[in-house]
Design a protein around this motif. Structure first.
Motif, PDB file in Angstrom:
ATOM      1  N   VAL A  95       0.814  -1.229   0.000  1.00 61.33           N
ATOM      2  CA  VAL A  95       0.000   0.000   0.000  1.00 61.33           C
ATOM      3  C   VAL A  95       0.845   1.276   0.000  1.00 61.33           C
ATOM      4  CG1 VAL A  95      -1.995  -1.112   1.106  1.00 61.33           C
ATOM      5  CG2 VAL A  95      -0.301   0.088   2.523  1.00 61.33           C
ATOM      6  N   THR A  96       2.143   1.168   0.307  1.00 62.32           N
ATOM      7  CA  THR A  96       3.018   2.343   0.311  1.00 62.32           C
ATOM      8  C   THR A  96       3.771   2.510  -1.001  1.00 62.32           C
ATOM      9  OG1 THR A  96       4.996   1.246   1.206  1.00 62.32           O
ATOM     10  CG2 THR A  96       3.354   2.018   2.804  1.00 62.32           C
ATOM     11  N   ASN A  97       3.576   1.577  -1.942  1.00 63.23           N
ATOM     12  CA  ASN A  97       4.346   1.583  -3.188  1.00 63.23           C
ATOM     13  C   ASN A  97       3.418   1.584  -4.403  1.00 63.23           C
ATOM     14  OD1 ASN A  97       5.918   1.004  -5.418  1.00 63.23           O
ATOM     15  ND2 ASN A  97       7.044  -0.666  -4.453  1.00 63.23           N
ATOM     16  N   PRO A  98       3.174   2.744  -5.000  1.00 62.00           N
ATOM     17  CA  PRO A  98       2.263   2.827  -6.146  1.00 62.00           C
ATOM     18  C   PRO A  98       2.656   1.929  -7.319  1.00 62.00           C
ATOM     19  CG  PRO A  98       2.867   5.028  -5.392  1.00 62.00           C
ATOM     20  CD  PRO A  98       3.717   4.055  -4.633  1.00 62.00           C
ATOM     21  N   ALA A  99       3.951   1.755  -7.558  1.00 67.36           N
ATOM     22  CA  ALA A  99       4.398   0.910  -8.678  1.00 67.36           C
ATOM     23  C   ALA A  99       3.958  -0.535  -8.482  1.00 67.36           C
ATOM     24  CB  ALA A  99       5.914   0.997  -8.833  1.00 67.36           C
ATOM     25  N   SER A 138      -0.044   5.118   0.086  1.00 68.73           N
ATOM     26  CA  SER A 138      -0.230   5.914  -1.123  1.00 68.73           C
ATOM     27  C   SER A 138      -1.361   5.367  -1.999  1.00 68.73           C
ATOM     28  CB  SER A 138       1.074   5.984  -1.929  1.00 68.73           C
ATOM     29  OG  SER A 138       1.471   4.700  -2.326  1.00 68.73           O
ATOM     30  N   ILE A 139      -1.752   4.127  -1.790  1.00 68.82           N
ATOM     31  CA  ILE A 139      -2.885   3.543  -2.512  1.00 68.82           C
ATOM     32  C   ILE A 139      -4.069   3.512  -1.557  1.00 68.82           C
ATOM     33  CG2 ILE A 139      -3.791   1.544  -3.782  1.00 68.82           C
ATOM     34  CD1 ILE A 139      -1.393   2.947  -5.119  1.00 68.82           C
ATOM     35  N   LYS A 140      -5.007   4.410  -1.799  1.00 68.95           N
ATOM     36  CA  LYS A 140      -6.167   4.538  -0.908  1.00 68.95           C
ATOM     37  C   LYS A 140      -7.162   3.403  -1.132  1.00 68.95           C
ATOM     38  CE  LYS A 140      -4.475   8.279   0.778  1.00 68.95           C
ATOM     39  NZ  LYS A 140      -3.585   8.111   1.889  1.00 68.95           N
ATOM     40  N   SER A 141      -7.967   3.171  -0.134  1.00 69.42           N
ATOM     41  CA  SER A 141      -8.920   2.074  -0.138  1.00 69.42           C
ATOM     42  C   SER A 141      -9.893   2.148  -1.311  1.00 69.42           C
ATOM     43  CB  SER A 141      -9.679   2.077   1.191  1.00 69.42           C
ATOM     44  OG  SER A 141     -10.580   1.022   1.242  1.00 69.42           O
TER      45      SER A 141
END
Length: 160
Positions: A95-99, A138-141
């Motif tokens: 969830v902390t890594n958009p890639a 960084s990736i929201k629910s």
């Protein structure tokens, strides 16, 4: 009871964990299979295997075979061998890594293509990992749930 008789009463399920390196696939496997966790990162080479035996109510024995596939497998030539015969495919991201989230479209497309000829299609799940790092998320629910809904995926949020 002999070993062969015991095998006959045990249902086996092949569960594949896919996603980019450092998404936490190995940590999920280790936590679930043996209740162990380490902060040290050791990249998976190829595939690692984990086994979790459990008994459901009614004395139904299950063997869950977890296939922890390297984040590099998408670029290799073995992914079709790893996913063959899968009962479930878990698409794992950090969830902390958009890639790690953005790459899941390709993982899903490739896997569905490889398994399209399989008689019984596997269940697919989207797994948000490292949710204990909410302050770094960084990736929201809502993005997670939209991707899951758009692709008919089960959805889970975990922290190994």
């Amino acid at each position: 009871m002999s070993d062969s008789e015991d095998e006959g009463t045990e249902r086996q399920f092949k569960i594949i964990l896919l996603g980019e390196g450092q998404a936490g696939k190995t940590s999920i496997c280790q936590r679930y299979a043996s209740n162990q966790y380490t902060k040290q990162y050791h990249p998976t080479t190829g595939v690692d295997f984990y086994l979790k035996r459990t008994t459901l109510p009614g004395s139904k024995n299950l063997a869950l075979k977890l296939w922890d596939v390297s984040g590099q497998a998408l670029k290799g030539r073995m992914l079709d061998k790893y996913v063959f015969g899968a009962d479930a495919v878990m698409l794992v991201y950090d969830v902390t890594n958009p890639a790690s989230f953005d790459s899941l479209t390709e993982w899903l497309q490739q896997t569905r293509k490889m398994l399209s000829g399989q008689e019984k299609q596997p269940s697919y799940a989207l797994v948000a990992n490292k949710i204990d790092l909410e302050h770094l998320r960084s990736i929201k629910s809502d993005r997670h749930h939209k991707f899951a809904q758009d692709n008919s995926l089960l959805t889970y949020a975990v922290s190994a």
